[in-house]
Design a protein around this motif. Structure first.
Motif, PDB file in Angstrom:
ATOM      1  N   UNK A  41     -24.583  41.420  11.902  1.00  0.00           N
ATOM      2  CA  UNK A  41     -24.208  41.531  10.497  1.00  0.00           C
ATOM      3  C   UNK A  41     -24.416  40.260   9.699  1.00  0.00           C
ATOM      4  N   UNK A  42     -25.358  39.442  10.131  1.00  0.00           N
ATOM      5  CA  UNK A  42     -25.632  38.174   9.454  1.00  0.00           C
ATOM      6  C   UNK A  42     -26.808  38.305   8.495  1.00  0.00           C
ATOM      7  N   UNK A  43     -26.720  37.642   7.375  1.00  0.00           N
ATOM      8  CA  UNK A  43     -27.867  37.520   6.480  1.00  0.00           C
ATOM      9  C   UNK A  43     -28.730  36.368   6.989  1.00  0.00           C
ATOM     10  N   UNK A  44     -29.919  36.253   6.443  1.00  0.00           N
ATOM     11  CA  UNK A  44     -30.758  35.105   6.799  1.00  0.00           C
ATOM     12  C   UNK A  44     -30.056  33.802   6.418  1.00  0.00           C
ATOM     13  N   UNK A  45     -29.386  33.826   5.297  1.00  0.00           N
ATOM     14  CA  UNK A  45     -28.661  32.632   4.847  1.00  0.00           C
ATOM     15  C   UNK A  45     -27.495  32.305   5.775  1.00  0.00           C
ATOM     16  N   UNK A  46     -26.784  33.340   6.231  1.00  0.00           N
ATOM     17  CA  UNK A  46     -25.673  33.134   7.156  1.00  0.00           C
ATOM     18  C   UNK A  46     -26.133  32.553   8.482  1.00  0.00           C
ATOM     19  N   UNK A  47     -27.237  33.084   9.003  1.00  0.00           N
ATOM     20  CA  UNK A  47     -27.788  32.551  10.249  1.00  0.00           C
ATOM     21  C   UNK A  47     -28.268  31.121  10.044  1.00  0.00           C
ATOM     22  N   UNK A  48     -28.909  30.871   8.921  1.00  0.00           N
ATOM     23  CA  UNK A  48     -29.391  29.517   8.634  1.00  0.00           C
ATOM     24  C   UNK A  48     -28.241  28.521   8.593  1.00  0.00           C
ATOM     25  N   UNK A  49     -27.121  28.921   7.991  1.00  0.00           N
ATOM     26  CA  UNK A  49     -25.951  28.034   7.941  1.00  0.00           C
ATOM     27  C   UNK A  49     -25.430  27.737   9.346  1.00  0.00           C
ATOM     28  N   UNK A  50     -25.353  28.763  10.194  1.00  0.00           N
ATOM     29  CA  UNK A  50     -24.865  28.570  11.566  1.00  0.00           C
ATOM     30  C   UNK A  50     -25.797  27.675  12.384  1.00  0.00           C
ATOM     31  N   UNK A  51     -27.093  27.789  12.125  1.00  0.00           N
ATOM     32  CA  UNK A  51     -28.079  27.012  12.883  1.00  0.00           C
ATOM     33  C   UNK A  51     -28.413  25.683  12.215  1.00  0.00           C
ATOM     34  N   UNK A  52     -27.796  25.407  11.049  1.00  0.00           N
ATOM     35  CA  UNK A  52     -28.065  24.196  10.283  1.00  0.00           C
ATOM     36  C   UNK A  52     -29.548  24.088   9.914  1.00  0.00           C
ATOM     37  N   UNK A  53     -30.095  25.214   9.417  1.00  0.00           N
ATOM     38  CA  UNK A  53     -31.470  25.280   8.947  1.00  0.00           C
ATOM     39  C   UNK A  53     -31.459  25.813   7.514  1.00  0.00           C
ATOM     40  N   UNK A  54     -32.573  25.717   6.824  1.00  0.00           N
ATOM     41  CA  UNK A  54     -32.660  26.233   5.465  1.00  0.00           C
ATOM     42  C   UNK A  54     -32.902  27.746   5.504  1.00  0.00           C
ATOM     43  N   UNK A  55     -32.332  28.464   4.556  1.00  0.00           N
ATOM     44  CA  UNK A  55     -32.426  29.925   4.563  1.00  0.00           C
ATOM     45  C   UNK A  55     -33.867  30.410   4.432  1.00  0.00           C
ATOM     46  N   UNK A  56     -34.703  29.711   3.670  1.00  0.00           N
ATOM     47  CA  UNK A  56     -36.097  30.143   3.529  1.00  0.00           C
ATOM     48  C   UNK A  56     -36.880  29.912   4.822  1.00  0.00           C
ATOM     49  N   UNK A  57     -36.441  28.929   5.606  1.00  0.00           N
ATOM     50  CA  UNK A  57     -37.084  28.661   6.892  1.00  0.00           C
ATOM     51  C   UNK A  57     -36.848  29.822   7.857  1.00  0.00           C
ATOM     52  N   UNK A  58     -35.618  30.342   7.886  1.00  0.00           N
ATOM     53  CA  UNK A  58     -35.307  31.488   8.750  1.00  0.00           C
ATOM     54  C   UNK A  58     -36.135  32.697   8.319  1.00  0.00           C
ATOM     55  N   UNK A  59     -36.241  32.922   7.028  1.00  0.00           N
ATOM     56  CA  UNK A  59     -37.047  34.031   6.526  1.00  0.00           C
ATOM     57  C   UNK A  59     -38.508  33.901   6.910  1.00  0.00           C
ATOM     58  N   UNK A  60     -39.035  32.708   6.825  1.00  0.00           N
ATOM     59  CA  UNK A  60     -40.445  32.507   7.173  1.00  0.00           C
ATOM     60  C   UNK A  60     -40.684  32.648   8.675  1.00  0.00           C
ATOM     61  N   UNK A  61     -39.685  32.348   9.494  1.00  0.00           N
ATOM     62  CA  UNK A  61     -39.799  32.589  10.940  1.00  0.00           C
ATOM     63  C   UNK A  61     -39.869  34.090  11.190  1.00  0.00           C
ATOM     64  N   UNK A  62     -39.012  34.856  10.515  1.00  0.00           N
ATOM     65  CA  UNK A  62     -38.996  36.309  10.695  1.00  0.00           C
ATOM     66  C   UNK A  62     -40.276  36.969  10.192  1.00  0.00           C
ATOM     67  N   UNK A  63     -40.993  36.327   9.280  1.00  0.00           N
ATOM     68  CA  UNK A  63     -42.264  36.861   8.785  1.00  0.00           C
ATOM     69  C   UNK A  63     -43.462  36.284   9.541  1.00  0.00           C
TER      70      UNK A  63
END
Length: 104
Positions: free
Chosen positions: A54-76
């Motif tokens: 139930x995490x958003x990309x932004x939520x996961x990014x916060x937990x991993x101490x990464x930027x939210x757009x970075x998580x999105x670009x990994x998923x793409x």
């Protein structure tokens, strides 16, 4: 009686997929086998594990101490991710790093 056909194996490296093109002679024609890359497996597992928690990309990014757009670009599949960042994502999701790269 048929004569044996020569076999050819051609390897095309496309980004981000590797396609094996095998030619087996006249009788069987051509088959293409698509092999999922490690980057695609990572993206697929990351997206499904994130959604299952139930995490958003932004939520996961916060937990991993990464930027939210970075998580999105990994998923793409737009990023070539370092092992350090894969480990941070795995830790944030509470899974082993191998679970993000496993073939299914």
């Amino acid at each position: 009686m048929m004569t044996p056909q020569r076999h050819q194996l051609l390897l095309y490296v496309c980004r981000p997929k590797v396609i094996l093109d095998r030619t087996y002679g006249v009788m069987s024609g051509r088959r293409k086998i698509t092999v999922e890359s490690a980057r695609e497996r990572l993206a697929r597992h990351l997206r499904s594990l994130r959604a299952a928690r139930g995490l958003s990309q932004e939520g996961l990014a916060d937990l991993a101490d990464l930027h939210r757009t970075y998580v999105g670009s990994i998923e793409r599949c737009e990023r070539n991710v370092s092992l350090d960042n894969v480990e941070r994502l795995a830790t944030a999701l509470g899974v082993d790093i191998c679970d993000l790269l496993v073939r299914e």
